[in-house]
Write a protein that holds these residues in place. Structure first.
Motif, mmCIF file in Angstrom:
data_model
loop_
_atom_site.group_PDB
_atom_site.id
_atom_site.type_symbol
_atom_site.label_atom_id
_atom_site.label_comp_id
_atom_site.label_asym_id
_atom_site.label_seq_id
_atom_site.Cartn_x
_atom_site.Cartn_y
_atom_site.Cartn_z
ATOM 1 N N ASP A 1 -2.783 14.791 0.280
ATOM 2 C CA ASP A 1 -3.750 15.291 1.264
ATOM 3 C C ASP A 1 -4.390 14.150 2.065
ATOM 4 N N ASP A 2 -4.355 12.943 1.512
ATOM 5 C CA ASP A 2 -4.881 11.780 2.246
ATOM 6 C C ASP A 2 -4.095 11.530 3.525
ATOM 7 N N LEU A 3 -2.820 11.967 3.543
ATOM 8 C CA LEU A 3 -1.945 11.689 4.696
ATOM 9 C C LEU A 3 -2.135 12.701 5.820
ATOM 10 N N LEU A 4 -2.788 13.832 5.496
ATOM 11 C CA LEU A 4 -2.927 14.897 6.480
ATOM 12 C C LEU A 4 -4.191 14.697 7.303
ATOM 13 N N THR A 5 -4.039 14.853 8.607
ATOM 14 C CA THR A 5 -5.214 14.670 9.462
ATOM 15 C C THR A 5 -5.830 16.022 9.822
ATOM 16 N N PRO B 1 0.810 -1.232 0.000
ATOM 17 C CA PRO B 1 0.000 0.000 0.000
ATOM 18 C C PRO B 1 0.841 1.279 0.000
ATOM 19 N N VAL B 2 2.019 1.233 0.614
ATOM 20 C CA VAL B 2 2.904 2.403 0.615
ATOM 21 C C VAL B 2 3.380 2.687 -0.806
ATOM 22 N N VAL B 3 3.753 1.626 -1.504
ATOM 23 C CA VAL B 3 4.194 1.778 -2.896
ATOM 24 C C VAL B 3 3.046 2.276 -3.762
ATOM 25 N N ASP B 4 1.890 1.673 -3.585
ATOM 26 C CA ASP B 4 0.716 2.052 -4.393
ATOM 27 C C ASP B 4 0.382 3.536 -4.186
ATOM 28 N N HIS B 5 0.429 3.976 -2.914
ATOM 29 C CA HIS B 5 0.105 5.376 -2.639
ATOM 30 C C HIS B 5 1.169 6.310 -3.217
ATOM 31 N N SER B 6 2.438 5.875 -3.216
ATOM 32 C CA SER B 6 3.506 6.703 -3.783
ATOM 33 C C SER B 6 3.296 6.913 -5.277
ATOM 34 N N ILE B 7 2.710 5.930 -5.930
ATOM 35 C CA ILE B 7 2.481 6.055 -7.379
ATOM 36 C C ILE B 7 1.193 6.812 -7.667
ATOM 37 N N ASN B 8 0.141 6.465 -6.950
ATOM 38 C CA ASN B 8 -1.194 6.934 -7.341
ATOM 39 C C ASN B 8 -1.894 7.822 -6.321
ATOM 40 N N GLY B 9 -1.412 7.863 -5.065
ATOM 41 C CA GLY B 9 -2.174 8.497 -3.998
ATOM 42 C C GLY B 9 -2.053 10.008 -3.930
ATOM 43 N N ASP B 10 -2.960 10.614 -3.207
ATOM 44 C CA ASP B 10 -2.988 12.060 -2.999
ATOM 45 C C ASP B 10 -2.347 12.373 -1.647
#
Length: 430
Positions: free
Chosen positions: A426-430, A415-424
């Motif tokens: 802002d999803d990481l900010l709480t 999932p870390v790799v997937d998010h690095s390629i495709n993720g936003d």
């Protein structure tokens, strides 16, 4: 002795050597006298060419002025390939050279370190030395490394990174060789040489520094002598990277990043790294994109992944980045560190995910010998399941992965790799 202590992942730490260094504006002008003191007579200069900067020409002419013979190899590619190293070894042997100089960033220095090891072993293929202290002959030719970027730290570390293109041509493998015999004889870090570094490349190299500093600070090795340098490098990067990117001809920002990159490398030299680098190595191997750019994109995702097991360390990182953490809990401060890293990434204009990286905007290759056949033939990241699985498997076999503070499995890293390629982000900010 407690058996539990013996079962810790890294019960015995090792402090690795550093070379002598000359640091500060004007230091590169001392290369001729310093080479003569070291006994250089005929030197192989290894570089990417640094097209358009005239840096290589000026340094070579300065060396010749002091009576040194120079043979030039200026075809080192980004993510240096095994064939770059072996071409240089052949040139060294054909011309009966007695020493090395590397000019550039990590690619030039790493390729040169590999060439030194190969020369000391009768020209054996550099890929035979992947791993930890695989060389047998400690009598390497002397090597002066002149840095033109603030990012790599290769001029002071015991590591070099090479792309193996031969073992499986369909799946190039970028590996790290850690070898005390590869440490340079002399490092020269002159911030004036960074003035010509392009804006995007300066930003990417700066995030290489942030990765080099943050990973040993949270590493499983928990190498106490590294922690001070790591934290101060984070502070210097936070204070100086924006200046270095947007006012590149101003000394203070460049000088701040010079010190940041140098002590960050000394921190990871014995303190270890983690999966920011493992992801970066995988993406470089398959898509030939810049190491610092890859580190920048992976960094926020890996910080978010690791924070739950080392909230206290990330709270320290937040303070080093200038966050006022008074009144915050440790998890809140760690979240603030993550937010600060994303703000810095956006402030210096780095793409936010691998799917945003376009080859035609790749400054590094324009600065060197130009887009190479390897780079032009490299596929583009599309971010499908095959891309994600391929990178994840490479990450799990990388030499940096065991130092990561959080346990890594295919299921947790994917999932870390997937998010690095495709993720936003802002999803990481709480």
């Amino acid at each position: 002795m407690q058996v539990d202590e013996l079962l810790k992942p890294f019960p015995i730490k090792e402090f690795h050597p550093f070379p002598r260094a000359l640091m500060g504006p004007g230091s590169h002008e001392l290369i001729g006298p310093e080479a003569l003191k070291l006994g250089f007579k005929k030197t192989l200069v290894m570089t990417s060419g640094l097209r358009g900067t005239d840096i290589v020409n000026k340094i070579v002419e300065s060396m010749k002025y002091h009576g040194l013979e120079v043979v030039l190899y200026d075809k080192v590619e980004s993510n240096p390939k095994d064939y770059n190293v072996m071409d240089a070894v052949g040139l060294y042997q054909q011309n009966n050279c007695d020493s090395f100089v590397s000019i550039g960033g990590g690619s030039s220095h790493d390729a040169c370190k590999g060439a030194r090891i190969s020369v000391a072993h009768d020209g054996r293929n550099v890929n035979e030395f992947e791993g930890f202290n695989k060389s047998e002959n400690p009598s390497n030719p002397p090597h002066i490394a002149v840095s033109t970027t603030a990012g790599t730290g290769s001029e002071t570390s015991w590591a070099y990174v090479i792309t193996d293109t031969t073992t499986d041509p369909d799946n190039p493998h970028k590996y790290v060789a850690f070898d005390d015999q590869s440490v340079t004889t002399l490092a020269i870090d002159d911030p004036v040489l960074y003035y010509d570094c392009p804006i995007d490349y300066t930003a990417q190299c700066g995030f290489d520094v942030l990765a080099h500093a943050s990973e040993p600070y949270v590493s499983r090795l928990d190498f106490q002598p590294s922690l001070g340098n790591a934290l101060h490098a984070i502070k210097l990067t936070s204070q100086n990277l924006r200046k270095a990117v947007w006012n590149g001809q101003e000394l203070s920002g460049r000088e701040g990043m010079m010190y940041a990159q140098y002590i960050a490398a000394q921190a990871f030299n014995s303190g270890g790294l983690g999966i920011i680098h493992s992801i970066s190595h995988a993406v470089s191997a398959f898509y030939d994109t810049h190491h610092g750019l890859n580190n920048a994109i992976a960094l926020p995702r890996v910080w978010a992944f690791n924070m739950p097991v080392v909230y206290e360390r990330f709270a320290d990182i937040a303070e080093a980045m200038g966050v006022d953490t008074r009144g915050m809990t440790k998890p809140q401060a760690a979240d603030a560190a993550l937010a600060a890293s994303i703000r810095l990434l956006r402030d210096v204009g780095i793409p936010e995910k691998f799917a945003d990286v376009k080859q035609d905007t790749y400054s590094k290759n324009r600065l060197g010998t130009g887009p190479t056949k390897f780079y032009e033939n490299a596929p583009t990241i599309v971010g499908d399941a095959a891309d994600v699985d391929r990178i994840t498997n490479h990450v799990l076999g990388d030499a940096c992965t065991p130092g990561n503070p959080k346990e890594c499995t295919f299921e947790t890293v994917r999932p870390v790799v997937d998010h690095s390629i495709n993720g936003d982000l802002d999803d990481l900010l709480t």
